[in-house]
Motif scaffolding. Structure first.
Motif, PDB file in Angstrom:
ATOM      1  N   LEU A 186       0.848  -1.195   0.000  1.00 37.76           N
ATOM      2  CA  LEU A 186       0.000   0.000   0.000  1.00 37.76           C
ATOM      3  C   LEU A 186       0.884   1.245   0.000  1.00 37.76           C
ATOM      4  O   LEU A 186       1.761   1.396   0.840  1.00 37.76           O
ATOM      5  CB  LEU A 186      -0.921   0.000   1.227  1.00 37.76           C
ATOM      6  N   ARG A 187       0.627   2.133  -0.964  1.00 39.98           N
ATOM      7  CA  ARG A 187       1.395   3.373  -1.028  1.00 39.98           C
ATOM      8  C   ARG A 187       0.669   4.484  -0.245  1.00 39.98           C
ATOM      9  O   ARG A 187      -0.563   4.555  -0.241  1.00 39.98           O
ATOM     10  CB  ARG A 187       1.539   3.841  -2.481  1.00 39.98           C
ATOM     11  N   LEU A 188       1.486   5.344   0.371  1.00 40.78           N
ATOM     12  CA  LEU A 188       0.966   6.514   1.068  1.00 40.78           C
ATOM     13  C   LEU A 188       1.683   7.738   0.517  1.00 40.78           C
ATOM     14  O   LEU A 188       2.910   7.788   0.499  1.00 40.78           O
ATOM     15  CB  LEU A 188       1.208   6.412   2.578  1.00 40.78           C
ATOM     16  N   LEU A 189       0.901   8.713   0.064  1.00 42.27           N
ATOM     17  CA  LEU A 189       1.466   9.945  -0.472  1.00 42.27           C
ATOM     18  C   LEU A 189       0.856  11.121   0.286  1.00 42.27           C
ATOM     19  O   LEU A 189      -0.363  11.325   0.254  1.00 42.27           O
ATOM     20  CB  LEU A 189       1.161  10.075  -1.969  1.00 42.27           C
ATOM     21  N   VAL A 190       1.706  11.852   0.989  1.00 43.76           N
ATOM     22  CA  VAL A 190       1.257  13.028   1.745  1.00 43.76           C
ATOM     23  C   VAL A 190       1.582  14.260   0.917  1.00 43.76           C
ATOM     24  O   VAL A 190       2.748  14.493   0.573  1.00 43.76           O
ATOM     25  CB  VAL A 190       1.950  13.107   3.118  1.00 43.76           C
ATOM     26  N   MET A 191       0.539  15.055   0.594  1.00 45.23           N
ATOM     27  CA  MET A 191       0.717  16.253  -0.234  1.00 45.23           C
ATOM     28  C   MET A 191       0.322  17.493   0.559  1.00 45.23           C
ATOM     29  O   MET A 191      -0.651  17.466   1.321  1.00 45.23           O
ATOM     30  CB  MET A 191      -0.136  16.180  -1.503  1.00 45.23           C
ATOM     31  N   SER A 192       1.074  18.555   0.351  1.00 46.04           N
ATOM     32  CA  SER A 192       0.800  19.769   1.104  1.00 46.04           C
ATOM     33  C   SER A 192       1.327  20.974   0.350  1.00 46.04           C
ATOM     34  O   SER A 192       2.254  20.868  -0.461  1.00 46.04           O
ATOM     35  CB  SER A 192       1.458  19.697   2.484  1.00 46.04           C
ATOM     36  N   ALA A 193       0.702  22.113   0.617  1.00 40.97           N
ATOM     37  CA  ALA A 193       1.197  23.362   0.031  1.00 40.97           C
ATOM     38  C   ALA A 193       2.318  23.939   0.884  1.00 40.97           C
ATOM     39  O   ALA A 193       3.331  24.420   0.382  1.00 40.97           O
ATOM     40  CB  ALA A 193       0.061  24.367  -0.111  1.00 40.97           C
ATOM     41  N   THR A 194       2.138  23.904   2.193  1.00 42.51           N
ATOM     42  CA  THR A 194       3.170  24.375   3.137  1.00 42.51           C
ATOM     43  C   THR A 194       3.219  23.368   4.263  1.00 42.51           C
ATOM     44  O   THR A 194       2.212  23.115   4.912  1.00 42.51           O
ATOM     45  CB  THR A 194       2.810  25.760   3.706  1.00 42.51           C
ATOM     46  N   LEU A 195       4.356  22.798   4.513  1.00 41.52           N
ATOM     47  CA  LEU A 195       4.437  21.753   5.534  1.00 41.52           C
ATOM     48  C   LEU A 195       5.870  21.626   6.018  1.00 41.52           C
ATOM     49  O   LEU A 195       6.822  21.702   5.234  1.00 41.52           O
ATOM     50  CB  LEU A 195       3.979  20.409   4.941  1.00 41.52           C
ATOM     51  N   GLU A 196       5.984  21.451   7.331  1.00 42.39           N
ATOM     52  CA  GLU A 196       7.288  21.100   7.889  1.00 42.39           C
ATOM     53  C   GLU A 196       7.506  19.626   7.566  1.00 42.39           C
ATOM     54  O   GLU A 196       6.903  18.743   8.178  1.00 42.39           O
ATOM     55  CB  GLU A 196       7.305  21.354   9.392  1.00 42.39           C
ATOM     56  N   THR A 197       8.354  19.370   6.577  1.00 38.00           N
ATOM     57  CA  THR A 197       8.396  18.044   5.968  1.00 38.00           C
ATOM     58  C   THR A 197       9.117  16.987   6.788  1.00 38.00           C
ATOM     59  O   THR A 197       8.780  15.807   6.716  1.00 38.00           O
ATOM     60  CB  THR A 197       9.064  18.128   4.585  1.00 38.00           C
ATOM     61  N   GLU A 198      10.132  17.386   7.550  1.00 35.07           N
ATOM     62  CA  GLU A 198      10.954  16.380   8.223  1.00 35.07           C
ATOM     63  C   GLU A 198      10.164  15.488   9.181  1.00 35.07           C
ATOM     64  O   GLU A 198      10.353  14.273   9.178  1.00 35.07           O
ATOM     65  CB  GLU A 198      12.118  17.053   8.946  1.00 35.07           C
ATOM     66  N   PRO A 199       9.271  16.031  10.045  1.00 36.36           N
ATOM     67  CA  PRO A 199       8.517  15.150  10.931  1.00 36.36           C
ATOM     68  C   PRO A 199       7.649  14.142  10.173  1.00 36.36           C
ATOM     69  O   PRO A 199       7.526  12.985  10.590  1.00 36.36           O
ATOM     70  CB  PRO A 199       7.644  16.122  11.740  1.00 36.36           C
ATOM     71  N   VAL A 200       7.049  14.569   9.052  1.00 33.27           N
ATOM     72  CA  VAL A 200       6.219  13.649   8.270  1.00 33.27           C
ATOM     73  C   VAL A 200       7.091  12.574   7.629  1.00 33.27           C
ATOM     74  O   VAL A 200       6.753  11.384   7.643  1.00 33.27           O
ATOM     75  CB  VAL A 200       5.420  14.415   7.192  1.00 33.27           C
ATOM     76  N   SER A 201       8.203  12.983   7.072  1.00 32.83           N
ATOM     77  CA  SER A 201       9.114  12.018   6.458  1.00 32.83           C
ATOM     78  C   SER A 201       9.616  11.013   7.484  1.00 32.83           C
ATOM     79  O   SER A 201       9.693   9.805   7.216  1.00 32.83           O
ATOM     80  CB  SER A 201      10.298  12.758   5.826  1.00 32.83           C
ATOM     81  N   ARG A 202       9.941  11.497   8.663  1.00 33.72           N
ATOM     82  CA  ARG A 202      10.421  10.620   9.731  1.00 33.72           C
ATOM     83  C   ARG A 202       9.342   9.623  10.132  1.00 33.72           C
ATOM     84  O   ARG A 202       9.625   8.438  10.353  1.00 33.72           O
ATOM     85  CB  ARG A 202      10.856  11.476  10.917  1.00 33.72           C
ATOM     86  N   LEU A 203       8.095  10.096  10.238  1.00 32.56           N
ATOM     87  CA  LEU A 203       6.988   9.207  10.595  1.00 32.56           C
ATOM     88  C   LEU A 203       6.821   8.109   9.550  1.00 32.56           C
ATOM     89  O   LEU A 203       6.529   6.950   9.881  1.00 32.56           O
ATOM     90  CB  LEU A 203       5.699  10.015  10.717  1.00 32.56           C
ATOM     91  N   LEU A 204       7.047   8.451   8.284  1.00 37.54           N
ATOM     92  CA  LEU A 204       6.876   7.498   7.188  1.00 37.54           C
ATOM     93  C   LEU A 204       8.186   6.769   6.874  1.00 37.54           C
ATOM     94  O   LEU A 204       8.439   6.428   5.722  1.00 37.54           O
ATOM     95  CB  LEU A 204       6.354   8.221   5.946  1.00 37.54           C
ATOM     96  N   ASP A 205       8.962   6.542   7.919  1.00 37.20           N
ATOM     97  CA  ASP A 205      10.189   5.760   7.801  1.00 37.20           C
ATOM     98  C   ASP A 205      11.147   6.344   6.760  1.00 37.20           C
ATOM     99  O   ASP A 205      11.677   5.633   5.903  1.00 37.20           O
ATOM    100  CB  ASP A 205       9.846   4.301   7.451  1.00 37.20           C
ATOM    101  N   GLY A 206      11.346   7.656   6.842  1.00 44.97           N
ATOM    102  CA  GLY A 206      12.299   8.309   5.949  1.00 44.97           C
ATOM    103  C   GLY A 206      11.815   8.440   4.525  1.00 44.97           C
ATOM    104  O   GLY A 206      12.617   8.339   3.578  1.00 44.97           O
ATOM    105  N   ALA A 207      10.523   8.685   4.344  1.00 46.60           N
ATOM    106  CA  ALA A 207       9.972   8.831   2.993  1.00 46.60           C
ATOM    107  C   ALA A 207      10.658   9.981   2.263  1.00 46.60           C
ATOM    108  O   ALA A 207      10.943  11.016   2.850  1.00 46.60           O
ATOM    109  CB  ALA A 207       8.474   9.080   3.067  1.00 46.60           C
ATOM    110  N   PRO A 208      10.933   9.801   0.949  1.00 47.24           N
ATOM    111  CA  PRO A 208      11.580  10.869   0.175  1.00 47.24           C
ATOM    112  C   PRO A 208      10.741  12.146   0.138  1.00 47.24           C
ATOM    113  O   PRO A 208       9.501  12.090   0.138  1.00 47.24           O
ATOM    114  CB  PRO A 208      11.695  10.259  -1.228  1.00 47.24           C
ATOM    115  N   LEU A 209      11.414  13.280   0.115  1.00 51.64           N
ATOM    116  CA  LEU A 209      10.754  14.580   0.048  1.00 51.64           C
ATOM    117  C   LEU A 209      10.833  15.092  -1.386  1.00 51.64           C
ATOM    118  O   LEU A 209      11.929  15.227  -1.953  1.00 51.64           O
ATOM    119  CB  LEU A 209      11.433  15.571   0.990  1.00 51.64           C
TER     120      LEU A 209
END
Length: 835
Positions: free
Chosen positions: A154-177
């Motif tokens: 299952l793929r998860l894609l988080v999209m945002s206009a303005t977002l502090e990306t590092e916490p989200v990437s960390r939560l998603l096991d280092g997801a690429p930004l």
């Protein structure tokens, strides 16, 4: 409409596709105007890893979900419900060939709870995630656990206009930004600080009036809430607008039809002024807007775990929100943004807004987590962990509603979770259905889930009667009858039917009498902590202990009991916005679990006596108080001990012998450390040891005063100790004359003996007490019992001072016996020996 290939998002599509082919998760930050919402889902449709499964895209708002689905369907040359569809509350357009489903937040949670593996989905896209709503955080936490435990593909894609990306990437096991620039035109920013004394609405209207002749195109005005929007609209209409200019409102509580009108392009030759809340910050493209007027304020609910209530706070926007608002003016061409604050103030704004999970009522989240199988919501992975006090309050509420037991969800909790309502309202619906009140409960729940369409006093009963009667009316009759906000009233009625349909799917087609029910009784199921009893003057004490009041005098003020469904939690007493009366008999009959009977035996300081009362309570509310007949003797005795500690030992009857005994005990303790302490403070501390066992029959102050204190104090001593006390701290000392003279222990450090000098003739040494450690202080008296000398060294007195004293006494008492050698003389308690 077709999607334009020049949208910036197209430049990063290859990277997005390549990332999702190799990795299960990614984070995409795309500036406003990039086209992410409508382009990315369509671009992923033919990816091989999707394997024919659906794309689920989460949008935070209903209007945005419907708009995104419509634009994607139009790009494909189709109608909504074919390849692209949507699901929002009470509105679904999905067909058998639908591959992209745009859903709102609650819908995604229900999909995950129904199918934790999301077997039909290949990817879940979280759009506009920067808004950080409670359900978006919950949906991501559940989807992430589903990916980790059940669906690694299952793929998860988080999209945002303005977002502090590092916490989200960390939560998603280092997801690429991944990053995409936006497509916005130049926007001129003009700072127009509002004077502190100026009313917001008047200042906004003044700015609109000035800018209209200067600019072409539509105007988007950001205001904190619906109240300011209505006031601004009224003032604009009162001033008059240029020909061809009209006003549209845009906020969450409006109907979808009204929201569509605000978003729709203006007819040719006309221009519109859109008065909006933060709903217009992202997701939506409002055609024709070239000017933004930003008040710099937003209204957000803040939940208090202490009171279990929300309060609305008007706060300054963050820099990220201000930039989002500014960007609305440059979506389709160059524009201008008027900020109603200074550049200096702008520098002091926070970078980003506060996630809802940190300030929201967490009861829905805790129930969903328990339904998911997590006994503790902290077992799930969060960007921002939910606050412990709010989690604790939510758990306590759900336990009280019977949804949880020891942290685990109950069967009743599962049924409540299946209702499209807050757990409070879901519980109310199920309890009401058991009593045959399902229809009315659905009306009440629908009313409480929407903006108030009537705005007249706090009493819910007239509102309920209106909606209840409308349920049976045809749409035409409903419109004819409704004098206020007909579309909102229609939506409430529609939601009532929707809730009733869902309720029947849970409880079955059991008989519902649709008999009149007490609105207050129904509310008591949802808000057991907000049952209130009158304190006069429109003020009430809630069962939670919170004080509340009605905003003004109305019929509801005369009610002894009410249930507050909506309270503005501010100030010493919160303000009741919506409530209904309830009878005490209804509560005792239908809510017995809320009512507790307490018995108390206590010291009443005001009355100076012990009281025994039986109190019937509903939380903090005292329903009745009665005399507690046949109260246990041990409780009465213990209450008298409290009275003694408060008033002191003077409540007891102290004889001279009792006080002397206490003083003797104090002496022994001071001089011999192995003896118990016996000063008043010590005795008060040890009441349970020396007094309580003998106070079992005491029921009144006169009974207490009958207690024999001397005997009670002696009861503290063993037989051996009593013997030692008589020996080492005797009550009397026998002197050579044969008299037994009482010893004065009022100064425990220096016990004293007052004795006529003549009675000590023949005594060579001072008597000593306390195992010989303490000499008695001798107060030597004349024949007339007047002191002539004080000494603790009798031998020295005979040797040195006696002869001087003798001269004086012999002159004053010539008939008395004054020997030259006192140590050889005969002691006497008379004038002369033998007389």
């Amino acid at each position: 409409m077709t999607l334009k290939k020049e949208l910036p998002i197209y430049h990063i599509l290859p990277e997005i596709k390549d990332t999702l082919r190799k990795r299960p998760s990614a984070v995409l930050v795309a500036e406003p105007g990039a086209g992410k919402t409508t382009v990315v889902p369509l671009a992923l449709l033919e990816e091989t890893w999707l394997d024919g499964r659906k794309i689920i895209m989460l949008e935070p708002r209903r209007l945005a979900a419907r708009s995104a689905a419509a634009r994607m369907a139009d790009a494909l040359g189709e109608k909504v419900g074919e390849t692209v569809g949507y699901r929002v509350h009470m509105d679904t357009k999905i067909g058998p060939s639908t591959r992209i489903e745009v859903v709102t937040e609650g819908i995604l949670t229900r999909m995950l709870q129904g199918d934790p593996a999301l077997e039909e989905a290949g990817v879940v896209i979280f759009d506009e995630f920067h808004e950080r709503s409670l359900h978006a955080d919950l949906g991501l936490a559940l989807a992430l656990q589903a990916q980790n435990l059940l669906r690694p593909d299952l793929r998860l894609l988080v999209m945002s206009a303005t977002l502090e990306t590092e916490p989200v990437s960390r939560l998603l096991d280092g997801a690429p930004l991944l990053q995409s620039s936006g497509r916005t035109y130049p926007v001129e920013t003009v700072y127009v600080p509002k004077p502190k004394a100026a009313p917001l609405e008047s200042f906004v209207v003044e700015q609109i009036t000035r800018l209209l002749p200067r600019h072409e195109g539509d105007v988007l005005v950001f205001l904190p809430g619906a109240r300011e929007i209505h006031r601004t609209e009224a003032e604009l209409m009162a001033r008059g607008l240029p020909s061809g200019t009209y006003v549209r409102k845009l906020y969450g509580a409006l109907s979808l039809g009204e929201q569509d009108q605000a978003v729709r392009p203006s007819p040719a030759g006309q221009r519109k002024i859109v008065l909006a809340t933060s709903i217009a910050e992202s997701s939506l493209t409002i055609e024709g807007v070239t000017v933004v007027v930003d008040s710099g304020l937003r209204r957000e609910p803040v939940f208090s775990p202490r009171t279990g209530m929300n309060r609305l706070e008007t706060v300054k926007v963050s820099k990220a929100s201000a930039d989002q608002r500014r960007g609305r003016a440059g979506r389709l061409g160059p524009g201008t943004c008027y900020r109603l604050w200074s550049m200096e103030e702008h520098g002091g704004l926070t970078d980003a807004g506060r996630p809802e999970i940190l300030s929201a009522d967490l009861a829905p989240l805790v129930l969903e987590a328990a339904l998911w199988g997590a006994e503790d919501a902290t077992e799930l992975d969060w960007i921002d962990p939910p606050p412990a006090p709010a989690l604790r309050q939510a758990g306590e509420l759900l336990e009280r509603l019977g949804c949880l037991r020891d942290g685990k969800i109950t069967e009743h909790g599962k049924r409540v979770a299946s209702m499209a309502a807050h757990p409070r309202l879901g519980h109310m619906l199920l309890k009401a259905a058991e009593l045959g009140y399902a229809g009315q409960a659905c009306c009440l729940a629908a009313l409480l889930q929407e903006r108030d369409p009537f705005k007249s006093g706090a009493d819910l009963r007239p509102r309920m009667e209106r909606i209840w009667s409308s349920l049976a009316d045809s749409p035409r009759k409903l419109e004819a009858n409704a004098s206020v906000d007909r579309e909102l009233l229609s939506r409430i009625v529609q939601n009532s039917r929707h809730l009733l349909s869902g309720l029947k799917s849970v409880i079955g087609e059991r008989s519902q009498d649709l008999k009149p029910a007490s609105c207050g009784l129904l509310l008591s199921f949802a808000y057991p902590d907000r049952i209130g009893r009158s304190r006069s003057g429109g003020k009430y004490l809630l069962s939670s202990g919170r004080g509340v009041r009605l905003a003004g005098e109305e019929m509801l003020s005369r009610s002894e009991y009410l249930v507050a469904a909506s309270v503005e939690d501010a100030g010493a007493d919160g303000t009741i916005r919506l409530a209904a009366p309830v009878e005490e008999r209804e509560l005792t009959e239908h809510q017995p679990a809320l009512i507790n009977e307490e018995t108390a035996v206590y010291w009443d300081a005001g009355a100076g006596s012990v009281r025994a009362r039986k109190t019937v309570r509903l939380g903090a509310i005292v329903l009745k108080e009665l005399a507690y007949e046949n109260s246990p003797q041990d409780q009465i005795a213990a209450a008298w001990m409290d009275g003694l500690r408060e008033r002191g030992l003077e409540l007891l009857t102290w004889t001279k012998a009792a006080r002397q005994l206490q003083q003797r005990l104090i002496f022994m303790h001071r001089k011999l450390n192995d003896w118990p302490a016996a000063e008043d403070a010590d005795l008060l501390t040890a009441l349970e040891e020396w007094l309580l066992p003998y106070a079992q029959g005491v029921r009144s102050l006169s009974d207490l005063k009958k207690l024999h204190v001397e005997g009670l104090l002696l009861g503290m001593l063993s037989w051996e100790r009593r013997q030692e006390l008589d020996r080492e701290a005797p009550t009397h000392i026998r002197v050579p004359s044969g008299s037994n003279i009482p010893v004065d222990y009022s100064n425990p450090d220096a016990p004293a003996l007052s004795v006529r000098l003549q009675e000590l003739f023949g005594m060579s040494a001072t008597p000593r007490l306390g195992r010989g450690r303490v000499p008695v202080v001798l107060h030597l008296l004349s024949p007339a019992q007047r002191p002539v000398q004080v000494t603790s060294d009798l031998a020295s007195f005979w040797k040195e001072a006696y002869f001087e004293v003798k001269k004086d006494l012999k002159g004053r008492y010539p008939k008395h016996y004054w020997p030259d050698d006192p140590l050889q003389a005969v002691p006497t308690n008379r004038v002369r020996p033998g007389k």
